[in-house]
Design an enzyme around this catalytic site. Structure first.
Site, PDB file in Angstrom:
ATOM      1  N   LYS A 176      -3.167  -6.348  -7.278  1.00  0.00           N
ATOM      2  CA  LYS A 176      -1.879  -6.062  -6.647  1.00  0.00           C
ATOM      3  C   LYS A 176      -0.727  -6.731  -7.405  1.00  0.00           C
ATOM      4  O   LYS A 176      -0.828  -7.887  -7.802  1.00  0.00           O
ATOM      5  CB  LYS A 176      -1.907  -6.538  -5.195  1.00  0.00           C
ATOM      6  CG  LYS A 176      -2.994  -5.855  -4.369  1.00  0.00           C
ATOM      7  CD  LYS A 176      -3.093  -6.411  -2.968  1.00  0.00           C
ATOM      8  CE  LYS A 176      -3.597  -7.827  -2.951  1.00  0.00           C
ATOM      9  NZ  LYS A 176      -3.885  -8.316  -1.583  1.00  0.00           N
TER      10      LYS A 176
ATOM     11  N   THR B 263       6.588  -9.337   5.420  1.00  0.00           N
ATOM     12  CA  THR B 263       5.430  -9.107   4.544  1.00  0.00           C
ATOM     13  C   THR B 263       4.208  -9.904   4.993  1.00  0.00           C
ATOM     14  O   THR B 263       3.223  -9.978   4.264  1.00  0.00           O
ATOM     15  CB  THR B 263       5.778  -9.483   3.095  1.00  0.00           C
ATOM     16  OG1 THR B 263       6.244 -10.847   3.063  1.00  0.00           O
ATOM     17  CG2 THR B 263       6.857  -8.573   2.535  1.00  0.00           C
TER      18      THR B 263
ATOM     19  N   GLY C 134       0.835 -10.670   6.326  1.00  0.00           N
ATOM     20  CA  GLY C 134      -0.381  -9.904   6.568  1.00  0.00           C
ATOM     21  C   GLY C 134      -0.545  -8.651   5.734  1.00  0.00           C
ATOM     22  O   GLY C 134      -1.419  -7.822   6.028  1.00  0.00           O
ATOM     23  N   THR C 135       0.241  -8.491   4.683  1.00  0.00           N
ATOM     24  CA  THR C 135       0.122  -7.277   3.871  1.00  0.00           C
ATOM     25  C   THR C 135      -1.243  -7.180   3.185  1.00  0.00           C
ATOM     26  O   THR C 135      -1.839  -6.097   3.114  1.00  0.00           O
ATOM     27  CB  THR C 135       1.230  -7.202   2.809  1.00  0.00           C
ATOM     28  OG1 THR C 135       1.266  -8.447   2.093  1.00  0.00           O
ATOM     29  CG2 THR C 135       2.587  -6.960   3.443  1.00  0.00           C
ATOM     30  N   GLY C 136      -1.744  -8.300   2.678  1.00  0.00           N
ATOM     31  CA  GLY C 136      -3.046  -8.283   2.013  1.00  0.00           C
ATOM     32  C   GLY C 136      -4.181  -7.964   2.973  1.00  0.00           C
ATOM     33  O   GLY C 136      -5.085  -7.192   2.655  1.00  0.00           O
ATOM     34  N   CYS C 137      -4.115  -8.567   4.163  1.00  0.00           N
ATOM     35  CA  CYS C 137      -5.126  -8.282   5.195  1.00  0.00           C
ATOM     36  C   CYS C 137      -5.106  -6.796   5.547  1.00  0.00           C
ATOM     37  O   CYS C 137      -6.152  -6.148   5.664  1.00  0.00           O
ATOM     38  CB  CYS C 137      -4.837  -9.094   6.458  1.00  0.00           C
ATOM     39  SG  CYS C 137      -4.728 -10.869   6.224  1.00  0.00           S
TER      40      CYS C 137
END
Length: 270
Positions: free
Chosen positions: A177, A211, A213-216
């Protein structure tokens, strides 16, 4: 004949503010049409401003949760979030190896927003050597990729050059990412280790503080679409489209005093 749910399991920590961790995973599974189940590895004291404390769940109790879910409900796909110790990483890997579930997505959460490491070096080595080869996809951001690789990633043009190194000999596919880079156009790079092909996934940077929790959310969306049986590239592409829309719509809202969440249910409420 009874209908069957597509089932997705999250193995992660709990976020009481609802934007990340188990709570974000469940929202994502639901928004993407899956029945979500959870295994909680830690109870986290946090909100949109930051993390105050982490209370780990005893490892045997984590293993018990995994068995309780998989022996009864089962899972078509699994998402794994932060695992805080070598003992926990090994136990999760050993337990999952008893079940024939191919579609496992690992979000290798190792770095806090502050830049501090969340795992000890020993746990990072265990993650690399024991768990990562067991999963189908990993979704590192730039700081996490730098830890896994042991070298700095300076710019967008470096991503296609290093993403294959993160596959550890083509044992795992990688979505690298680009969000931590400075460019206005963000180009995530997906390496499909099963076909040995790279795919560039482009999006425009959205100006927002929401932003959390975007990865989760992204890793859970990949798991959800894999649970539906989509080909790997299609699952990753649809998950990328989902998180981009969730960030865009979530930018219109304000919740909390810090970094708010994305809008997981953008298709339902505006």
């Amino acid at each position: 004949m009874k209908k069957q749910y597509r089932r997705a399991l999250s193995i992660a920590g709990s976020d009481p503010s609802g934007g990340a961790g188990i709570q974000a995973d469940l929202k994502t599974f639901s928004a993407c049409g899956c029945y979500g189940a959870t295994v909680i590895v830690a109870v986290v004291d946090e909100n949109t401003v930051g993390v105050t404390g982490v209370h780990p769940v005893p490892v045997p109790f984590v293993v018990g949760q995994i068995r309780s879910v998989l022996d009864d409900i089962g899972a078509d796909a699994i998402k794994i979030g932060m695992l805080h110790s070598s003992e926990l990483i090994r136990s999760v890997k050993d337990t999952l190896s008893e079940y024939a579930i191919r579609d496992i997505v690992l979000d290798p959460v190792m770095v806090a927003t502050s830049g501090d490491k969340l795992l000890q070096d020993e746990a990072i080595s265990t993650l690399k050597e024991e768990l990562i080869p067991h999963v189908r996809v990993i979704t590192p951001n730039i700081p996490e990729a730098e830890i896994l690789l042991g070298k700095e990633i300076r710019s967008q043009k470096d991503l296609p050059l290093v993403v294959k190194d993160l596959s550890f000999g083509r044992s795992v596919s990688v979505l690298l990412k680009a969000g931590h880079l400075a460019e206005d156009e963000l180009i995530d790079v997906f390496y499909n280790a099963e076909t040995d092909k790279l795919t560039a996934l482009s999006s425009q940077r959205i100006t927002t503080k929401n932003t959390h929790g975007t990865g989760c959310t992204l890793s859970s969306a990949i798991a959800a679409f894999l649970a539906y049986g989509l080909p790997l590239n299609d699952a990753v592409r649809k998950a990328k489209e989902y998180i981009d829309r969730a960030i865009l719509v979530g930018a219109e809202y304000e919740i909390g005093k810090g970094h708010g969440p994305v809008h997981h249910f953008f298709d339902f409420w505006r």
